[in-house]
Design an enzyme around this catalytic site. Structure first.
Site, PDB file in Angstrom:
ATOM      1  N   ARG A  30      46.067  26.472  56.703  1.00 19.14           N
ATOM      2  CA  ARG A  30      46.839  26.944  55.607  1.00 19.14           C
ATOM      3  C   ARG A  30      45.029  27.369  54.828  1.00 19.14           C
ATOM      4  NH1 ARG A  30      49.917  22.151  53.381  1.00 19.14           N
ATOM      5  NH2 ARG A  30      48.434  21.011  54.984  1.00 19.14           N
ATOM      6  N   ASN A  48      53.395  24.947  54.246  1.00 14.01           N
ATOM      7  CA  ASN A  48      54.090  24.499  55.951  1.00 14.01           C
ATOM      8  C   ASN A  48      55.677  23.749  55.773  1.00 14.01           C
ATOM      9  OD1 ASN A  48      51.383  24.599  57.261  1.00 14.01           O
ATOM     10  ND2 ASN A  48      51.061  22.253  57.406  1.00 14.01           N
TER      11      ASN A  48
END
Length: 758
Positions: A30, A48
């Site tokens: 990320r 996520n």
């Protein structure tokens, strides 16, 4: 003159949704996406969820973003697929990292990774807040699988949940520019786990000859000085491990080079993020002879955790003239599984270790060190655990979710989800209650992190195996798969071999469909159908399971099969039971028989005077392999009749000549390779294939595996060796699962509702 028109630059604002699947949680994915989007001046978000990572990006020319996430992904990421959907632009002005979404998991957690270069630097930098901290980590290294109970991979789902982050760690955790952004195990001396004893005390005790149990990433190690005969002898006595080799840990690759003759491929494995134990050629005289008695190779491992590095640095200060080397073996009483719990360590290790060092970060999933070697020019597993589990094997197509329970030796469990097969960490032999509990624990944890609904259980054909009892305990339809078929199916599955495939299963023992002991099998496999196309010439198996522990029995049996029991007199000088067994054969004693190549190795090792009684599994074969220098073939040393490969001419030659040592090892290995290649060539021709899958425990023999693969290529065949899972019983669960799925799908296609297989 014609004008060349430049391709117009895309100037329209577009929005794309990207679904990224693979190992993309807990690896810094990320923050990588965040930085990449800002670099490309794109708006949107990343988060996520249960399927992996979801990204939406908006801006000019967003297609280049999708290309970049594949080519520039973090080193621990593994991208299986990127699905792209065009959306209407929304006019967003910035890029954000959003909170994770719950749901049924279709993603996976990464494997544990060795300490990275940046964390190593901080560990030894007095100006860093992580200086000397034995639990330093970031998104590029540290524990993953061993601390995670469920997905998505967030701190609350790990054993770090009980540690509240200090202000500095909390700031790193939420800063997308930090290497520790959402590094779930992030901690420092102010807020994180701690060791029960100072590192300096550990080093001093080891320097003084003590045995120390140290809790690590996947469980406890037992450490002692690898140059101290007395310490190693004491460890062997306390651990009830008479001669089985120990692994040796060193600080870095420079220290490893002083102990072994390393190839580039071996150095690559030793320094990889997985940091396995690697079998390498030892330099004589550098370590105690008690580390690996009777063997020319040792298992080396490079320090992979911050605590290990601190320990070696302290040992180097105490003995600056010689790089320290430590025996590093799994902490467990003989035959029991790895110890990972603090209270359990006090109970089970107090009679072995002089000092037990714990820490207060729980290990959710215990995992031994993985063990590897280079075979036929590429890495191969001996034991697959920490550093690799739970990375999946891609089966190439979707199928039903099954759980396969492996065998009772070198046990692993396999769970399939979609097109992927997930093999558990090494469990080991299921010969005690602790091991059976560990198998259940490993299976439960694997199912938890995969979030699957199981449809079938798969097990071995042997009705008395404890692993079969586990398969029956799930309350699912149970399907047995023959042991050697599973070995071949595992190789075919990982290489995604199209049918048909000729399989050579070269192994120690497995129950055959005819009720006898198999272990040297030629199998013809076409999809879910298979047949036994040939075998090694069966030998008597006097004493049943005792023959596997006492190679002298197989030596006498092989001479009986060759009609020269009189040659057993040479063995009689070394073992008192030989004369009695020979006399029983002379009186017409009948015994079970076996086609096992493992037992043939035992027989020839005994006849050649290498090993009459084994103290650990495979000892005779390993010591015999260690004697090989230049394999050579005995003309007429084997015969092939109706698919049966017969090495009795070779056995007679060795016995009659009284050949021993390197001469015997060279002749046996060379003739064995030639005979197996000739046998496979005839079988492949009959089947109409060039694909040969090589599996079974005997493929751990590097001389045999490398030589046979080369010989098969010279015959115009394509050999396939196990690469993603062990060739031994540690890979059987994968083969069980893969074959069972083929049977299930074939039966469903034919309309059968409750398929079974064998």
């Amino acid at each position: 003159m014609a004008r060349v028109l430049a391709r117009p630059i895309e100037s329209r604002v577009r929005r794309l949704r990207l679904r990224v699947r693979g190992t993309v949680q807990g690896v810094g994915f990320r923050p990588f996406v965040y930085r990449l989007a800002r670099e490309m001046r794109l708006s949107g978000f990343v988060l996520n969820d249960s399927e992996g990572v979801l990204i939406e990006i908006e801006g000019l020319d967003p297609d280049r973003f999708g290309e970049a996430i594949r080519t520039r992904a973090p080193p621990l990421a593994r991208i299986d697929a990127v699905d792209v959907l065009e959306l209407p632009p929304t006019g967003g002005g910035r890029f954000e990292i959003l909170d994770s979404l719950d749901g049924r998991s279709a993603t996976r957690i990464g494997a544990d990774a060795a300490i990275c270069a940046e964390c190593r630097r901080e560990l030894t930098d007095p100006g860093s807040r992580f200086f000397g901290y034995p639990f330093v980590n970031c998104t590029q290294c540290g524990p993953r699988f061993t601390i995670t109970s469920a997905l998505p991979y967030d701190r609350a789902q790990t054993s770090m949940a009980s540690f509240s982050m200090c202000d500095a760690c909390a700031a790193d955790y939420v800063d997308p520019e930090s290497r520790r952004f959402h590094a779930e195990p992030v901690a420092c001396p102010e807020c994180g786990p701690s060791l029960s004893h100072p590192v300096a005390e550990l080093a001093a005790r080891l320097e003084g000859g003590a045995i120390v149990a140290l809790k690590g990433v996947g469980g406890f190690h037992l450490f002692c000085d690898a140059r101290n005969d007395a310490a190693i002898a004491r460890l062997r006595r306390r651990k009830a491990r008479e001669e089985k080799p120990f692994a040796v840990m060193v600080r870095d690759i420079a220290a490893a080079r002083q102990l072994a003759q390393l190839t580039d491929a071996e150095e690559f494995l030793l320094t990889s993020p997985a940091s396995p134990i690697v079998l390498v050629e030892a330099v004589a005289g550098k370590l105690s002879n008690l580390v690996a008695p009777g063997l020319g190779r040792i298992g080396l491992i490079v320090a992979y955790s911050p605590a290990h590095l601190l320990l070696f640095d302290e040992l180097s200060r105490l003995s600056p003239h010689c790089p320290p080397a430590l025996v590093a073996t799994s902490a467990n009483p003989g035959g029991e599984p790895l110890v990972a719990d603090n209270a359990d360590a006090e109970l089970r290790l107090s009679a072995i270790a002089d000092l037990i060092v714990t820490h207060d970060r729980d290990i959710v999933a215990r995992a031994d060190d993985s063990v590897m070697q280079i075979v036929d020019g590429a890495p191969a597993f001996i034991r697959r655990a920490r550093g690799f589990v739970p990375e999946p094997v891609d089966l190439g197509a979707d199928g039903p979710s099954v759980i396969a329970t492996g065998t009772d030796f070198k046990n692993t469990v396999c769970v399939t989800r979609g097109r992927e097969a997930f093999l558990s960490q090494h469990v080991g032999g299921l010969d005690n209650a602790e091991a059976i509990r560990f198998q259940r624990e490993a299976a439960t944890h694997l199912c938890s992190i995969l979030d699957v609904t199981l449809e079938f259980a798969v097990c071995d054909l042997h009705p008395d195996f404890r692993s079969v009892r586990m398969g029956e305990s799930f309350g699912l339809p149970v399907m047995p798969v023959q042991h050697h078929l599973a070995h071949v199916a595992a190789v075919a599955a990982e290489h995604r071999l199209a049918e048909p495939v000729l399989g050579l299963a070269l192994d120690g023992h497995g129950l055959g469909t005819d009720g006898s002991s198999w272990g040297g099998e030629m199998l013809a496999v076409e999809g879910h159908r298979w047949l036994r196309a040939g075998s090694l010439m069966p030998l008597p198996l006097p004493g049943g399971d005792r023959a596997a522990r006492e190679p002298w029995r197989m030596g006498v049996a092989a001479l009986q099969a060759a009609n020269r029991i009189d040659l057993a007199r040479a063995l009689e000088l070394a073992h008192s039971g030989v004369a009695r067994l020979a006399a029983m054969f002379n009186r017409g004693m009948r015994t079970p028989v076996t086609s096992s190549l493992g037992r043939l190795f035992d027989a020839v090792a005994a006849i050649s005077g290498v090993r009459l009684v084994q103290t650990y599994e495979g000892q005779a074969a390993m010591e015999f392999e260690a004697l090989v220098r230049a394999p050579r073939c005995l003309p007429g040393g084997y015969a092939i009749n109706d698919g049966v490969l017969d090495f009795r001419p070779l056995i007679l030659c060795l016995a009659e000549a009284g050949m021993c040592g390197t001469d015997a090892a060279d002749l046996f290995h060379g003739t064995l390779i030639a005979g197996l290649a000739d046998w496979a060539a005839s079988g492949a021709a009959s089947l109409g294939t060039r694909q040969v899958a090589l599996g079974g425990g005997c493929m751990m023999n590097r001389v045999l595996a490398t030589g046979l693969a080369q010989a098969l290529r010279e015959c115009g065949l394509e050999p396939y060796l196990p690469r993603l899972v062990p060739a031994n019983d540690g890979g059987v669960a994968l083969g069980q699962a893969a074959h069972a799925r083929q049977v299930i799908m074939a039966k469903r296609a034919s309309g059968e509702q409750s398929p079974t297989c064998a």
